[in-house]
Enzyme design. Structure first.
Site: not given
Ligand code: 2OP
Length: 223
Positions: A7, A9, A38
């Site tokens: 993943d 972020y 966020r």
């Molecule tokens: C992403 O998909 C969940 O923000 C996160 O990068």
């Protein structure tokens, strides 16, 4: 296991590295603004999926920023908005990211990203963080126009990487993302950097819990 898919972020990139700029622009509100930003960004991604109203993650992130500023009664100018959005293209990475990816690459693992992010913002953040040499492929929800944790998002991985599902480990520090990937049938690794987060009650727990990306290489047996 032949590939680890990360993943972006919250797992590779620290979304809260925007807090200091939030604080510079809105003294006394830095933490509140970055937290709400966020929270709303994720909420909007889930709401848009449910509404079948996809808008790419750049747009969702900007909408979430506008909402958050409004709800905190902060008067945000177009230039402040642009500055904050730009910071999303230059997020800091967590300290374990580079050494962890380096180790995995050395032992021959294929490494990829699967993120809500729109391809251009993912490319910019990856380049700015100097991770390009470690990452073999970047997959985005943009190809299915639905956000995580839709199974359609995770299901693009085996064909995208041209390997079996069983050979892929999905890695995230976002516990709900881990539940989504587990529910879609992948082996999952939950990065719990702080070590005291509450697991989700969604019925699809992580396959493994680790403290850092540097812990992942112990799951790979030498050939
Ligand atoms: C992403 O998909 C969940 O923000 C996160 O990068």
């Amino acid at each position: 296991m032949k590939a680890f898919v990360f993943d972006a972020y919250g797992t590779l990139f620290d979304v809260f590295s925007v807090t200091s700029l939030c604080e510079d622009l809105f003294p006394g509100y830095g933490k509140q603004l970055s937290n709400l930003w966020r929270k709303k960004q994720l909420e909007y991604s889930w709401l848009r999926s449910l509404m079948s109203r996809y808008r790419d993650f750049w747009g969702v992130t900007e909408d979430a920023l506008v909402y958050s500023a409004k709800s905190l009664n902060l008067d945000i100018t177009a230039s402040e908005r642009a500055q904050l959005m730009d910071s999303y293209l230059h997020l800091a990475t967590f300290p374990d990211v580079k050494p962890g990816l380096e180790e995995l690459k050395k032992i021959g693992m294929r490494l990829a990203i699967l993120s809500n992010g729109e391809p251009e913002m993912l490319r910019a953040a990856t380049e700015s963080a100097d991770l390009t040499n470690f990452i073999d492929a970047i997959f985005s929800v943009d190809s299915v126009k639905e956000f995580k944790p839709s199974p359609r998002v995770y299901d693009q991985l085996p064909s995208g990487l041209k390997i079996n599902k069983q050979e892929i480990g999905f890695v995230s520090a976002n516990n709900w993302d881990v539940s989504g990937a587990s529910s879609a049938g992948f082996a999952t690794f939950w990065i719990q950097r702080s070590g005291f987060e509450t697991p989700e009650e969604l019925g699809h727990p992580p396959t493994h819990c680790v403290n850092a990306i540097t812990d992942l290489c112990r799951f790979i047996s030498p050939e």
